[in-house]
Design a protein around this motif. Structure first.
Motif, PDB file in Angstrom:
ATOM      1  N   GLN A   3       0.645  -1.376   0.245  1.00  0.00           N
ATOM      2  CA  GLN A   3      -0.335  -0.107  -0.565  1.00  0.00           C
ATOM      3  C   GLN A   3       0.860   0.841   0.097  1.00  0.00           C
ATOM      4  O   GLN A   3       1.035   1.956  -0.422  1.00  0.00           O
ATOM      5  CB  GLN A   3      -0.883   0.314   1.440  1.00  0.00           C
ATOM      6  CG  GLN A   3      -1.957  -1.197   1.367  1.00  0.00           C
ATOM      7  CD  GLN A   3      -2.553  -1.415   2.514  1.00  0.00           C
ATOM      8  OE1 GLN A   3      -2.386  -0.448   3.398  1.00  0.00           O
ATOM      9  NE2 GLN A   3      -3.783  -1.949   2.279  1.00  0.00           N
ATOM     10  N   GLN A   4       2.237   1.118   0.943  1.00  0.00           N
ATOM     11  CA  GLN A   4       2.592   2.677   0.792  1.00  0.00           C
ATOM     12  C   GLN A   4       3.907   2.457  -0.275  1.00  0.00           C
ATOM     13  O   GLN A   4       3.567   4.007  -0.736  1.00  0.00           O
ATOM     14  CB  GLN A   4       3.340   2.314   2.031  1.00  0.00           C
ATOM     15  CG  GLN A   4       2.786   2.937   3.628  1.00  0.00           C
ATOM     16  CD  GLN A   4       3.141   3.114   4.980  1.00  0.00           C
ATOM     17  OE1 GLN A   4       4.568   2.480   5.282  1.00  0.00           O
ATOM     18  NE2 GLN A   4       2.198   2.638   6.433  1.00  0.00           N
ATOM     19  N   VAL A   5       4.344   1.390  -0.064  1.00  0.00           N
ATOM     20  CA  VAL A   5       5.036   2.124  -1.777  1.00  0.00           C
ATOM     21  C   VAL A   5       4.552   1.887  -2.585  1.00  0.00           C
ATOM     22  O   VAL A   5       5.020   2.769  -3.548  1.00  0.00           O
ATOM     23  CB  VAL A   5       6.303   0.504  -1.257  1.00  0.00           C
ATOM     24  CG1 VAL A   5       7.333   0.606  -2.427  1.00  0.00           C
ATOM     25  CG2 VAL A   5       7.215   0.811   0.050  1.00  0.00           C
ATOM     26  N   PHE A   6       3.902   0.889  -3.167  1.00  0.00           N
ATOM     27  CA  PHE A   6       3.471   0.672  -4.647  1.00  0.00           C
ATOM     28  C   PHE A   6       1.630   1.313  -4.530  1.00  0.00           C
ATOM     29  O   PHE A   6       1.581   0.868  -5.969  1.00  0.00           O
ATOM     30  CB  PHE A   6       3.077  -0.790  -4.919  1.00  0.00           C
ATOM     31  CG  PHE A   6       4.610  -1.672  -4.578  1.00  0.00           C
ATOM     32  CD1 PHE A   6       5.876  -1.302  -5.997  1.00  0.00           C
ATOM     33  CD2 PHE A   6       5.329  -1.998  -3.615  1.00  0.00           C
ATOM     34  CE1 PHE A   6       6.694  -1.763  -6.103  1.00  0.00           C
ATOM     35  CE2 PHE A   6       7.169  -2.687  -3.497  1.00  0.00           C
ATOM     36  CZ  PHE A   6       7.050  -1.799  -5.094  1.00  0.00           C
ATOM     37  N   GLY A   7       1.294   1.531  -4.118  1.00  0.00           N
ATOM     38  CA  GLY A   7       0.367   2.298  -4.162  1.00  0.00           C
ATOM     39  C   GLY A   7      -1.005   1.543  -4.619  1.00  0.00           C
ATOM     40  O   GLY A   7      -2.470   2.375  -4.534  1.00  0.00           O
ATOM     41  N   PHE A   8      -1.129   0.089  -3.935  1.00  0.00           N
ATOM     42  CA  PHE A   8      -2.468  -0.703  -4.127  1.00  0.00           C
ATOM     43  C   PHE A   8      -2.754  -0.737  -3.347  1.00  0.00           C
ATOM     44  O   PHE A   8      -1.821  -1.752  -1.974  1.00  0.00           O
ATOM     45  CB  PHE A   8      -1.555  -1.976  -5.009  1.00  0.00           C
ATOM     46  CG  PHE A   8      -1.108  -1.737  -5.977  1.00  0.00           C
ATOM     47  CD1 PHE A   8      -2.238  -1.597  -7.542  1.00  0.00           C
ATOM     48  CD2 PHE A   8       0.521  -2.448  -6.791  1.00  0.00           C
ATOM     49  CE1 PHE A   8      -1.122  -1.578  -8.688  1.00  0.00           C
ATOM     50  CE2 PHE A   8       0.366  -2.019  -7.833  1.00  0.00           C
ATOM     51  CZ  PHE A   8       0.135  -1.638  -9.152  1.00  0.00           C
ATOM     52  N   GLU A   9      -3.896  -1.386  -3.354  1.00  0.00           N
ATOM     53  CA  GLU A   9      -5.082  -1.426  -1.530  1.00  0.00           C
ATOM     54  C   GLU A   9      -4.858  -3.094  -1.766  1.00  0.00           C
ATOM     55  O   GLU A   9      -4.952  -3.406  -0.081  1.00  0.00           O
ATOM     56  CB  GLU A   9      -6.714  -1.260  -2.038  1.00  0.00           C
ATOM     57  CG  GLU A   9      -7.412  -1.305  -1.050  1.00  0.00           C
ATOM     58  CD  GLU A   9      -6.978  -0.136  -0.090  1.00  0.00           C
ATOM     59  OE1 GLU A   9      -7.152  -0.570   1.091  1.00  0.00           O
ATOM     60  OE2 GLU A   9      -6.938   0.343  -0.372  1.00  0.00           O
TER      61      GLU A   9
END
Length: 113
Positions: free
Chosen positions: A9-15
């Motif tokens: 979530q934090q590095v790659f932005g996927f839920e």
């Protein structure tokens, strides 16, 4: 929240993870060997990138695709990850700088060809 989900979530932005990614990632983090075969765009890269960020030390990725590794390193750096590639496209000065980072534990991921 697990560390791997937090990195996703934090590095790659996927839920959330795609189909088998979570199982594969947890298996790799646990130190198990894996053979992962997925179609293009199936999310293979995250299956080795996330364990490299969760576990201590540098993750070394061996790839024959120089242009792909350059693209992935650029994207990782844009997301704040300490990543580099080491291949025949580098000049001597850049090669030495990358090896210095490796020896000084300053990399999270290193792609080599």
């Amino acid at each position: 929240m697990t560390k791997s989900l937090e990195v996703l979530q934090q590095v790659f932005g996927f839920e959330d993870f795609r189909s088998l990614q979570k199982k594969i990632i947890n298996s790799i983090i646990s130190g198990e060997d894996n053979f992962v075969l997925m179609p293009t765009g199936g999310g293979k890269s995250l299956c080795y990138q996330i364990p490299s960020l969760v576990r201590e030390g540098v993750g070394i990725i061996v790839s024959p695709l120089i242009s792909l590794m350059q693209d992935q390193v650029q994207a990782l750096k844009a997301n704040g990850v300490s990543a580099a590639f080491y291949n025949s496209s580098l000049n001597e000065e850049d090669s030495r700088a990358i090896l210095s980072k490796l020896h000084n534990n300053a990399l999270d991921l290193l792609y080599i060809a």
